[in-house]
Design an enzyme around this catalytic site. Structure first.
Site, PDB file in Angstrom:
ATOM      1  N   TYR A 118     -17.097  -0.202  -2.368  1.00 38.29           N
ATOM      2  CA  TYR A 118     -15.715  -0.248  -1.892  1.00 38.29           C
ATOM      3  C   TYR A 118     -15.511  -1.575  -1.183  1.00 38.29           C
ATOM      4  CZ  TYR A 118     -11.642   0.525   1.066  1.00 38.29           C
ATOM      5  OH  TYR A 118     -10.420   0.396   1.670  1.00 38.29           O
ATOM      6  N   GLU A 206      -7.247  -3.758  -2.030  1.00 39.60           N
ATOM      7  CA  GLU A 206      -8.236  -2.682  -1.964  1.00 39.60           C
ATOM      8  C   GLU A 206      -8.845  -2.542  -3.347  1.00 39.60           C
ATOM      9  OE1 GLU A 206      -7.040   1.487  -1.345  1.00 39.60           O
ATOM     10  OE2 GLU A 206      -8.522   1.537   0.268  1.00 39.60           O
TER      11      GLU A 206
END
Ligand code: GDP
Ligand code: MN
Length: 397
Positions: A118, A206
């Site tokens: 991530y 993101e």
């Protein structure tokens, strides 16, 4: 301004960030053509069909599917385009899918535990610095990781005077447990990603997941990109990326007439001049036992035309059971605003079916109250904040 995954990836790619490649398609036929072109360019045999909507969690909602041949590409694209996609990040009604991204399959066949990380870039408002937030726990819901295993989330803050330094990129690669070729690839990836973030004037990147492929390449498989609206004037090529189909239609319309409007879930419509007063008014409504149906700053000129526009926008929301108008007349005189409210009300015929409470305070507040009270309309006046709150409570009861 929020972007679709394919648009976000386009921007990343333009700054040298490696991405899972793909081509956007509007229908099943285009999807097949896209798949053929990708096979020619990348050699991929399998393709992923990915719904393009402004919401994450698409995989969970059935909006990301693997196709092992062209027939499956056609079938799956046909199924996903037009579907109503419900994910943990959409409302209960879901979002209609208008287009899909046909992407190369970049996962090793049969790999049940691919190396997914991530990574996000955003502003840390406490320190006033950009930061890179990252984790080994990619591919899943990062909120759950933050809650259950917060020690697996790392952050790297960036000093704006020098930018991201190579040792910081190396620290990130190290903390992600990488070595050898993948380590080098990750440092390159992170440096390029941060450059892209700054140069594109984004307020959020993101990337979940960032993938380490079986041949140690690091790439962005997903991309959520938000561009800072205030910087759009510097990026004429991004302006066309806006997809108003993804935005709240009432907000789009309010925007067109220059009203600062945010749609909310409550039952009391608000019309206020000034963002600060609008926030205070929303608090007041809550205290009175209601829930604000919107944030609306009408700005400096609360004349009849503007008030009427605001009425029309507020009344598009069926949940509105009452409207509270809260205006401070400093530069704009209260009696002019009151006249505006009365004129707008009359202009709208019987379009207004909910009670209205008007609180006018400031220059000529007394004349304004008199104007409202003698208008004969279903409009109640108030001078004090609390008085207005009580009247809202009474009409909701
Ligand atoms: P999100 O669910 O909206 O976050 O969409 P993502 O783009 O993150 O895709 C969801 C999931 O699909 C990823 O976490 C992967 O597990 C899977 N996925 C994405 N690309 C590929 C691919 O090329 N091959 C395979 N087999 N799975 C993929
Ligand atoms: Mn994702």
């Amino acid at each position: 301004m929020n972007l679709h995954e394919y648009q976000g990836k386009e921007i990343l790619n333009s700054f040298g960030v490696r991405i899972q490649r793909g081509i956007v398609a509007q229908n099943a036929k285009e999807a097949v053509a896209a798949a053929k072109q990708l096979t020619a360019e990348t050699g991929t045999g399998w393709h992923v069909i990915k719904a393009q909507v402004h919401a994450g969690g698409r995989g969970k909602g059935g909006g990301v599917k693997l196709a092992k041949n062209l027939q499956e590409v056609e079938e799956l694209a046909g199924q996903i385009i037009g579907m109503n996609l419900i994910t943990p990040q959409t409302s209960a009604e879901g979002k209609k899918v208008h287009q899909v991204l046909i992407a190369e399959d970049v996962y090793y066949p049969g790999d049940n535990e691919p190396d997914e990380y991530y990574m996000s870039v955003l502003l840390n408002r406490t320190s006033g610095r950009n930061m890179i937030m990252y984790s080994t726990e990619g591919g899943m819901d990062i909120e759950a990781v933050a809650e259950e295993t917060p020690h697996l989330i790392f952050t790297e803050e960036i000093d704006p005077s020098v930018g991201l330094l190579p040792f910081q990129a190396r620290r990130i690669a190290f903390n992600l447990g990488l070595s050898g070729g993948a380590f080098k690839e990750m440092t390159k990836f992170v440096m390029a990603l941060y450059t892209a973030y700054v140069k594109s004037d984004s307020s959020l990147f993101e990337i979940n997941p960032v993938l380490k492929t079986s041949d140690d390449k690091i790439m962005a498989v997903d991309a959520k990109v938000t561009i800072d609206d205030n910087a759009l004037y510097r990026h004429k090529n991004y302006v066309d990326m806006r997809d108003i189909r993804e935005e709240n239609p009432i907000e789009v319309e309010a925007n067109e007439v220059g009203l600062n409007y945010v749609d909310l879930d409550g039952n009391v419509g608000c019309m206020v001049n000034g963002a600060g007063l609008a926030m205070a008014t929303m608090d007041l409504i809550k205290q009175a036992g209601g829930e604000p149906a919107n944030f609306l700053d009408v700005g400096g000129t609360a004349d009849a035309k503007r008030v009427e526009e605001a009425f029309r926008i507020i009344l598009k929301d069926d949940n509105v059971k009452a409207i509270l108008i809260n205006i401070f007349g400093g530069i704009v005189r209260c009696d002019r605003v009151a006249q505006g409210v009365v004129d707008a009300y009359k202009n709208m015929g019987d379009a207004i079916k909910v009670p209205i409470i008007v609180r006018l305070q400031g220059t000529n507040a007394d004349i304004a109250k008199e104007l409202i009270d003698s208008s004969g309309l279903d409009v109640q006046s108030a001078v004090e904040f609390q008085e207005a709150a009580d009247k809202v409570q009474a009409v909701l009861a």
